[in-house]
Motif scaffolding. Structure first.
Motif, PDB file in Angstrom:
ATOM      1  N   TRP A 138       0.862  -1.108   0.108  1.00 55.13           N
ATOM      2  CA  TRP A 138       0.085  -0.216   0.039  1.00 55.13           C
ATOM      3  C   TRP A 138       0.853   1.246   0.038  1.00 55.13           C
ATOM      4  N   ASN A 139       2.044   1.329   0.700  1.00 55.42           N
ATOM      5  CA  ASN A 139       2.805   2.428   0.871  1.00 55.42           C
ATOM      6  C   ASN A 139       3.436   2.720  -0.689  1.00 55.42           C
ATOM      7  N   SER A 140       3.787   1.635  -1.189  1.00 54.75           N
ATOM      8  CA  SER A 140       4.317   1.764  -2.704  1.00 54.75           C
ATOM      9  C   SER A 140       3.277   2.236  -3.713  1.00 54.75           C
ATOM     10  N   VAL A 141       1.960   1.815  -3.563  1.00 46.62           N
ATOM     11  CA  VAL A 141       0.820   2.221  -4.305  1.00 46.62           C
ATOM     12  C   VAL A 141       0.893   3.776  -4.046  1.00 46.62           C
ATOM     13  N   MET A 142       0.598   4.189  -2.769  1.00 41.55           N
ATOM     14  CA  MET A 142       0.395   5.644  -2.599  1.00 41.55           C
ATOM     15  C   MET A 142       1.431   6.510  -3.186  1.00 41.55           C
ATOM     16  N   ILE A 143       2.613   6.126  -2.808  1.00 41.35           N
ATOM     17  CA  ILE A 143       3.528   6.939  -3.245  1.00 41.35           C
ATOM     18  C   ILE A 143       3.786   7.104  -4.711  1.00 41.35           C
ATOM     19  N   THR A 144       3.778   5.788  -5.459  1.00 37.58           N
ATOM     20  CA  THR A 144       3.898   5.879  -6.751  1.00 37.58           C
ATOM     21  C   THR A 144       2.662   6.519  -7.447  1.00 37.58           C
ATOM     22  N   PHE A 145       1.366   6.330  -7.169  1.00 40.56           N
ATOM     23  CA  PHE A 145       0.276   7.203  -7.712  1.00 40.56           C
ATOM     24  C   PHE A 145      -0.055   8.460  -7.169  1.00 40.56           C
ATOM     25  N   GLY A 146       0.646   8.937  -6.049  1.00 37.54           N
ATOM     26  CA  GLY A 146       0.213  10.293  -5.524  1.00 37.54           C
ATOM     27  C   GLY A 146      -1.021  10.339  -4.950  1.00 37.54           C
ATOM     28  N   CYS A 147      -1.583   9.218  -4.219  1.00 41.21           N
ATOM     29  CA  CYS A 147      -2.850   9.059  -3.736  1.00 41.21           C
ATOM     30  C   CYS A 147      -2.637   8.745  -2.362  1.00 41.21           C
ATOM     31  N   TYR A 208      -8.093   4.077  -5.428  1.00 37.01           N
ATOM     32  CA  TYR A 208      -9.088   3.557  -6.305  1.00 37.01           C
ATOM     33  C   TYR A 208      -9.375   4.202  -7.495  1.00 37.01           C
ATOM     34  N   THR A 209     -10.040   5.649  -7.173  1.00 30.92           N
ATOM     35  CA  THR A 209     -10.293   6.406  -8.364  1.00 30.92           C
ATOM     36  C   THR A 209      -9.010   6.805  -9.226  1.00 30.92           C
ATOM     37  N   VAL A 210      -7.959   7.099  -8.579  1.00 26.78           N
ATOM     38  CA  VAL A 210      -6.595   7.421  -9.292  1.00 26.78           C
ATOM     39  C   VAL A 210      -6.286   6.336 -10.320  1.00 26.78           C
ATOM     40  N   ILE A 211      -6.170   4.961  -9.748  1.00 24.27           N
ATOM     41  CA  ILE A 211      -5.714   4.123 -10.443  1.00 24.27           C
ATOM     42  C   ILE A 211      -6.561   3.474 -11.616  1.00 24.27           C
TER      43      ILE A 211
END
Length: 248
Positions: A138-147, A208-211
């Motif tokens: 989750w940390n990787s997802v939030m940092i990568t996608f800026g969410c 969710y929306t960003v991805i």
């Protein structure tokens, strides 16, 4: 006339197998890119056993289609019955496997809903604990996608494990903080203000929306390509059998 028909069938067989060969090369390339990509996507894949398995399946399917397309082209050009039979049997197995995977993906699509991800996040997220696979992903997802979170920063008000570990001192995890640039190496604009929940210093959009917006076009494209690949494989099997029966 029969010779002309056989010759036409041979070249059609070659063309269809050439497309299978190219499709296999593309899948192989995508699988390799996912495994070696340095921008953080590899970390997300490696941290999730399901995604990691999917990446290996992509590599295996790409390599197999690459090989079978090559064998099909050789069998058609050389009119070799052994190669054609081998090609037909394996392309049939691949076709049935892909069809089964598509049916299973449709059946279990409810596991990819916003509610499912929100429930999992609130139950299992542990903040900056990189030893926990779920939290690290989750940390990787939030940092990568800026969410931040599934729906937004408010998700962490109900994340019981996160609230317990931070003793309510932080409103959001550090992974939600805005960076310049927005990457793992980016500098936090203000860690203290962000952790206090100041909107200017944290990413307010839910992941969710960003991805979904990021991959929406690619999902339809992937679906169209999958249908195209299945159609090509079906025609290739028909041509292979016709050519096999026509060779003396």
């Amino acid at each position: 006339m029969e010779g002309d028909c056989l010759s036409c069938m041979k070249y059609l067989m070659f063309v269809f197998n050439f497309f299978i060969f190219l499709g296999g090369a593309c899948l192989l390339g995508i699988g390799i890119w996912v495994m070696v990509d340095p921008t953080g996507f590899r970390e997300i894949v490696a941290a999730n056993p399901l995604l990691l398995t999917g990446a290996y399946i992509l590599l295996a399917m790409g390599g197999l289609l690459f090989l079978l397309g090559f064998l099909g082209c050789c069998g058609a050009v050389r009119e070799n019955k052994c190669l054609l039979l081998f090609f037909f049997l394996f392309i049939l197995i691949i076709f049935l496997a892909e069809l089964s995977a598509a049916i299973l993906a449709f059946i279990f699509r409810e596991n990819l809903t916003r509610e499912f991800f929100t429930k999992e996040l609130t139950k299992h997220y542990q903040g900056n604990n990189d030893t926990d696979v779920f939290s690290a992903t989750w940390n990787s997802v939030m940092i990568t996608f800026g969410c931040c979170g599934v729906n937004g920063p408010e998700d962490f008000k109900f994340a019981s494990v996160f609230r317990l570990l931070t003793l309510d001192s932080d409103e959001v995890p550090e992974a939600c903080c805005r960076r310049e640039p927005q990457s793992r190496d980016g500098v936090l604009l203000s860690r203290e203000e962000c952790l206090l929940g100041r909107s200017l210093f944290l990413n307010k959009q839910g992941c969710y929306t960003v991805i979904l917006n990021t991959f929406e076009t690619y999902v339809y494209l992937a679906g169209a390509l999958a249908i195209g690949v299945l159609a090509i494989e079906l025609f290739a099997m028909i041509f292979a059998m016709c050519l096999f029966r026509g060779i003396q």
